[in-house]
Motif scaffolding. Structure first.
Motif, PDB file in Angstrom:
ATOM      1  N   LEU A   1     -24.780  39.958  -2.988  1.00 47.37           N
ATOM      2  CA  LEU A   1     -23.483  39.360  -2.654  1.00 47.37           C
ATOM      3  C   LEU A   1     -23.357  37.902  -3.077  1.00 47.37           C
TER       4      LEU A   1
ATOM      5  N   VAL B   1     -21.990  46.692  -0.100  1.00 49.65           N
ATOM      6  CA  VAL B   1     -21.824  45.715  -1.189  1.00 49.65           C
ATOM      7  C   VAL B   1     -20.580  46.058  -2.006  1.00 49.65           C
TER       8      VAL B   1
ATOM      9  N   LEU C   1     -17.488  45.069  -0.130  1.00 52.70           N
ATOM     10  CA  LEU C   1     -17.241  43.619  -0.118  1.00 52.70           C
ATOM     11  C   LEU C   1     -16.813  43.122  -1.506  1.00 52.70           C
ATOM     12  N   LYS C   2     -17.322  43.765  -2.551  1.00 50.95           N
ATOM     13  CA  LYS C   2     -16.901  43.392  -3.910  1.00 50.95           C
ATOM     14  C   LYS C   2     -15.441  43.750  -4.131  1.00 50.95           C
TER      15      LYS C   2
END
Lengths: 452, 485, 136
Positions: B365, B439, B442-443
């Motif tokens: 991240l 991940v 969140l991306k």
């Protein structure tokens, strides 16, 4: 190695993950720990167990305890053997409830938030007060938090505490209050076993620093306090009335709201929570509306979502430690939410009729047991007042020896009062809940008769 | 979907009941003979009337509107939301544990006392402390009791010390606890690496210092590598060192608070030792102390005499009691089961994997979210969404957007020293696929904020209710249901 | 500038404003537009009692949003003549009209007059420009 079934990282994956950020080994991730304190040996713990081995070990320990499924219990004194409907455990063990954290993300926590909102309402209905929080640790700390609230609200620094309050609660109260410079003063009981309210009023009138009078009703000896117009007079002195109550008694007895108490606290264990050797239980705390912003701990409030739908959130959070920090109303963070849920489920199942039935049976069965026991030579009721489900009697010998004898007959006997009340030698506190049958009470009486 | 989900009170129907009890079998007395009029409740007991089926359906429906560790990933920083083994629940429910009365007497619950005794030995070894009390039922409760002990210790030496030092990254419970003990809080600013600055610390230590409260690794997930120097400084000034055990999950089997120089330690069994958090509690916060503080622990403590276990009340220097009975025994049973199953190697691997998972996520991240303090981290780390905030959606919005992915968000806006903080703690019980899914989510959210921040500000869209109005709840508090007049 | 800073009053570096009411010989106190914006939706205000005296730098009121609590410090020593009771019911006035309906208290300054270091509108504008720079 045991415990692997909770640890999903396999070695190849672990290596791949380490390589992804250029670490050669797990040890690389712990190099910031100074060598002087790095453990160079394995922790010296008992060998790890597989699940069946662990179960066998724990069963073995559990089997060494005399439990209330095998023994008949006449012991109370703050922890009570009431019947727990089967549905209670099934519902509170829905894993979406018990494996969740505090509902910080309201949109995916509507279940517990609504359940706690309902719990707060149920506590208000039971106590007759306006607002309640989402739970505290236990009855003792709830009373202490109530006393601290009263001091905060009045700006005064002394509390009067009845000697009829559970001795453990009084000890916890001292721990919470004295360290912050608040003074705890005791009010004695009358010969009838009720708090000497005349004396309490005299003292609250004479000492303008008196923030609150603390009572327990029914008190530790099972005697019901009769506050009458006490609250009005206390309020004239600028003193609040804070009580600790048995929730099981409230369907029958005059409520804190009715006799004008400002804060009602209590132990909620009896509402569907197992005895579990003293915990986890829950403390409840309800108060008058004007004290809402002084409540300690979590509070759930109603609101609307973006589409106008009714929903629930943790509210008035500025009172709490994570925002107000050193100026918070209390430091409490984790509370006893699952036990509060348990209490709510219990009350929902019992409903008004069930709650009144339980209270009525406690009252009748305790009265019957009292009468039967006191008919035995040498057993005398210590306090003549009005009782609910507990009563103190003198016994014919050492209560400790009596209890050993009762145990041999499958009975967990009453509390030996002498430790907490040296003025009451050879005295015991019996408790009779709705769970006791006439046959069990008669057996108790027969066994007592046979002792000595 | 548009109708409000009913409250239990709205399902009330006269005549329904959800309980089954036998009739009262003792000779009944008229109520007025047992209770005088003035003792009786006059107001209606307005509880809902429902059948058992109604109640079961109601709470089952509510449970489906809730999210637990069993539902999915729960990377709530500083809360260690690891999996809660099922066996723990079975064991705690055994009649030999669940159906014992706390006052029934030592000879009648030798097994329970043995369990507490064994658990104490385990915790002593894991943390390097001398003695434990189980009376403290939560982290904050441990803090309060720990400070009471520290103050009693200073008093016993004829010293009046009433100032407690706390880093600015500390949990809110730390300063709140200090106030509850009548002491004064002195907040220490963290240095640019997110750690306690020894020079600053030194400048603030004096004869009024009662203690320094520290979490190690700290709330940024960083190990206080100067801990031995910190310990030396605090002790030289006559103060004591308090360990907030919230983050012990990072270091089991690697190092011990006792060896770092801590005098008092609280643990969170509901974090490190796998007991469920029950939507807010019950927890258990056992309190460990060194030999010189042992006599101040709350009474009773568990003790052993030959083969016999007993509760020791003969503790003249004890600070007294902080809870009825012996704390949350049922929770201790679960944690003990966990420790016995994991063993020394299992616990160490738990810490290893927790730290690995955190570092893996941090690495994945770090190019999307601002990293205020560089790793390697321990079991958790803190990102800042300040870049995203400038585009129009901050940490709180990102959290809400994660809900639409079926994920529980990280802790947000804490610690306070990081702007737009996202505090992420994956724990060791998660597999790589779950971390990768997180991940990706969140991306995607970060990308969405670049193009359509308004959409993220409106999240969540797929939850049982949409974003809730906390301002309305606080401005016009409705904290209970009331019957329509 | 994103925030309004009227010229007709003075400011403190703690984001309070102070306006002299010549007729009454009182000082009206409130919080600035910048302060209310940073705080977010105000949900509650704890007001002092009128008649009470307050010292310079002492907490005059406590303003709460959902996730923050701030003290409003008195920029002047004196007697509190009036407080804006309307805020109890409508704390949102602090957001909607911080310089008007969101006033907090009217204070009669003592003799000699003691006030905090006061800034002009321009001085305060410079201050918040600097603060905003730090954040970037």
């Amino acid at each position: 190695m045991n415990g692997q079934h909770y640890l999903p990282l396999t070695d190849p994956v672990l290596q791949e993950m380490l390589a992804s950020f250029g670490a050669a080994s797990i040890e690389d991730l712990f190099r910031d720990i100074p060598p002087a304190i790095q453990l160079t040996r394995e922790l010296d713990l008992p060998p790890s167990l597989s699940e069946p081995e662990a179960l066998a070990h724990l069963r073995h320990l559990a089997a060494k305890n005399m439990n209330l499924e095998d023994y008949t219990c006449f012991l109370g004194a703050g922890a009570y053997d009431h019947y727990i409907p089967s549905a209670v455990r099934h519902l509170t063990h829905r894993s979406e409830f018990y494996t969740a954290y505090t509902p910080y993300q309201a949109e995916i926590s509507q279940g517990i938030l609504q359940a706690i909102f309902e719990y707060q309402t149920l506590i208000c209905q039971l106590t007759g007060l306006d607002v309640a929080n989402a739970s505290l640790y236990d009855g003792a700390s709830a009373l202490a938090e109530g006393a601290v609230m009263a001091c905060g609200a009045t700006g005064k620094r002394k509390v009067l505490v009845s000697r009829g309050i559970n001795p453990q609660y009084r000890q916890v109260l001292k721990s919470y209050l004295e360290v912050r410079g608040l003074e705890v003063n005791e009010v004695l009981l009358t010969a009838g076993g009720q708090t000497n309210l005349d004396e309490a009023l005299r003292r609250s009138e004479q000492d303008p620093e008196t923030a609150a009078l603390l009572l327990q009703t029914p008190n530790f000896f099972g005697v019901i306090e009769e506050p009458g117009h006490l609250a009005d007079t206390l309020h004239e002195h600028g003193t609040l009335l804070v009580v600790s109550v048995d929730p099981i008694s409230l369907p029958l007895l005059k409520t804190p709201g009715e006799y004008g108490a400002d804060i009602a606290t209590g132990e909620g264990q009896a509402l569907g929570n197992p005895l579990s050797m003293g915990g986890p239980y829950l403390g409840f705390l309800a108060a008058r509306e004007n004290l809402l912003r002084r409540l300690p701990g979590r509070i759930v409030g109603e609101t609307r979502d973006a589409s106008g739908l009714r929903g629930y959130v943790l509210t008035l959070q500025t009172r709490e430690q994570h925002i107000r920090r050193e100026r918070a109303t209390s430091n409490i963070c984790s509370n006893q939410a699952l036990n509060a849920l348990t209490a709510a489920v219990y009350m929902a199942l019992m409903g008004p009729e069930g709650m009144k039935t339980v209270a009525g049976h406690c009252l009748q069965k305790a009265a019957y047991a009292r009468e039967q026991i006191c008919a035995l030579p040498g057993y005398e009721l210590i306090f003549p007042g009005v009782h609910f489900k507990e009563f103190a009697v003198t016994v014919t010998g050492s209560p400790g020896e009596m209890n050993e004898y009762l145990l041999q007959h499958g009975i967990i006997g009453p509390l030996d009062l002498e430790q907490a009340y040296p003025e009451l030698p050879r005295s015991a506190l019996f408790c009779v809940t709705e769970k006791r049958s006439k046959a069990e009470i008669d057996t108790l009486v027969r066994v007592l008769e046979g002792w000595k | 979907m548009n109708a409000a989900f009913p409250l239990i009170f709205e399902k009330d129907r006269p005549g329904r009941k959800g309980f089954s009890l036998p009739p009262c079998d003792v000779p009944l007395k008229p109520l007025e003979e047992l209770l005088p009029q003035e003792c009786l409740r006059k107001s209606r007991l307005d509880l809902p009337r429902l059948s058992e089926v109604d109640v079961v359906r109601h709470y089952t429906a509510l449970s489906r509107r809730n999210y637990g560790v069993d539902s999915g990933f729960y990377p709530l920083g500083s809360c260690t939301m690891k999996y809660n083994p099922k066996i723990n629940e079975d064991v705690a429910a055994l009649a030999g544990f669940a159906s014992i009365h706390p006052l029934q007497g030592d000879p009648t619950y030798q097994g329970a006392l043995e369990l507490l005794y064994n658990m104490e030995q385990c915790l002593k070894e894991i943390t390097g402390m001398e003695r434990y009390s189980f009376q403290t039922v939560a982290g904050a409760h441990g803090e309060l009791t720990g400070l009471l002990i520290i103050l009693a210790y200073h008093r016993s030496r004829g010293e009046k010390r009433n100032r407690v030092l706390i880093p600015d990254s500390a949990h809110g419970t730390n300063p709140a606890t200090v106030t509850m003990t009548g002491c004064e809080v002195l907040q220490l600013p963290s240095n640019d690496k997110g750690l306690v600055d020894t020079a600053t610390l030194k400048a603030h230590l004096d004869e009024k210092t009662a203690a320094l409260m520290l979490t190690n690794p700290n709330t940024l997930g960083l190990f206080e590598k100067d801990i031995l120097e910190i310990s030396r400084l605090v002790h030289e000034a006559g103060g004591l060192l308090y360990y907030d055990g919230a983050n012990l999950n990072a270091i089991m089997g690697h190092c011990r608070p006792g060896d770092m120089g801590f005098d008092v330690v609280h643990l969170n069994l509901h974090k490190t030792f796998s007991t469920p958090h029950g939507s807010g509690g019950p927890g258990s916060g056992p309190l460990g102390v060194t030999a010189r503080l042992e006599s101040f622990l709350p009474y009773p403590v568990t003790a052993k005499d030959g083969d016999r276990f007993f509760l020791d009340y003969q503790r003249p220097r004890s600070i007294g009691k902080v809870h009825s009975f012996f704390g949350n025994f049922g929770v201790v049973v679960k944690a003990y089961t966990y420790i016995r199953m994991m063993g020394a190697r299992g616990l160490k691997q738990a810490s290893d994997d927790a730290v690995l998972n955190a570092n893996y996520l941090l690495n994945c991240l770090k190019d999307i979210y601002h990293v205020p303090y560089r790793g390697p981290c321990k079991h958790e780390f803190v990102l800042s969404a300040k870049l995203q905030k400038k585009r129009g959606a901050g940490a709180g919005d990102i959290a809400k957007a994660l809900l639409d992915y079926g994920l529980h968000p990280p802790t947000v806006y804490f610690p306070l020293i990081v702007e737009e903080a996202l505090m992420i703690e994956p724990t060791e019980t998660e597999n790589k696929e779950t971390l990768d899914h997180f991940v990706e989510a969140l991306k995607e959210i970060a990308a969405e904020i670049e193009t359509d921040p308004v959409k993220i500000k409106g999240a969540p869209y797929s939850t049982p209710v949409r974003r809730l109005d906390e301002v309305l709840a606080a401005r016009k508090p409705v904290v209970r249901w009331k019957k329509e007049p | 500038m994103k925030w309004s800073i009227p010229e007709d009053r003075q400011y403190t570096d703690e984001h309070e404003w102070l306006q002299v009411d010549e007729k009454e010989d009182t000082r009206i106190v409130g919080i600035t537009d910048y302060a209310q914006d940073k705080l977010g939706d105000v949900v509650f205000i704890e007001l002092p009692a009128s008649g009470q005296t307050v010292s310079l730098g002492q907490s005059l009121a406590v303003v709460e949003s959902v996730k923050a609590v701030v003290d409003v410090y008195s920029p002047v020593t004196g007697e509190i003549l009036r407080v804006n009771q309307e805020l109890t019911e409508k704390p949102e006035l602090l957001n909607e009209d911080p310089y008007g309906k969101g006033w907090i208290a009217a204070i009669k300054a003592g003799d000699p007059i003691q006030t905090a270091k006061l800034l002009t509108a321009q001085g305060y504008a410079n201050l918040i420009t600097d603060l905003e720079k730090e954040e970037i």
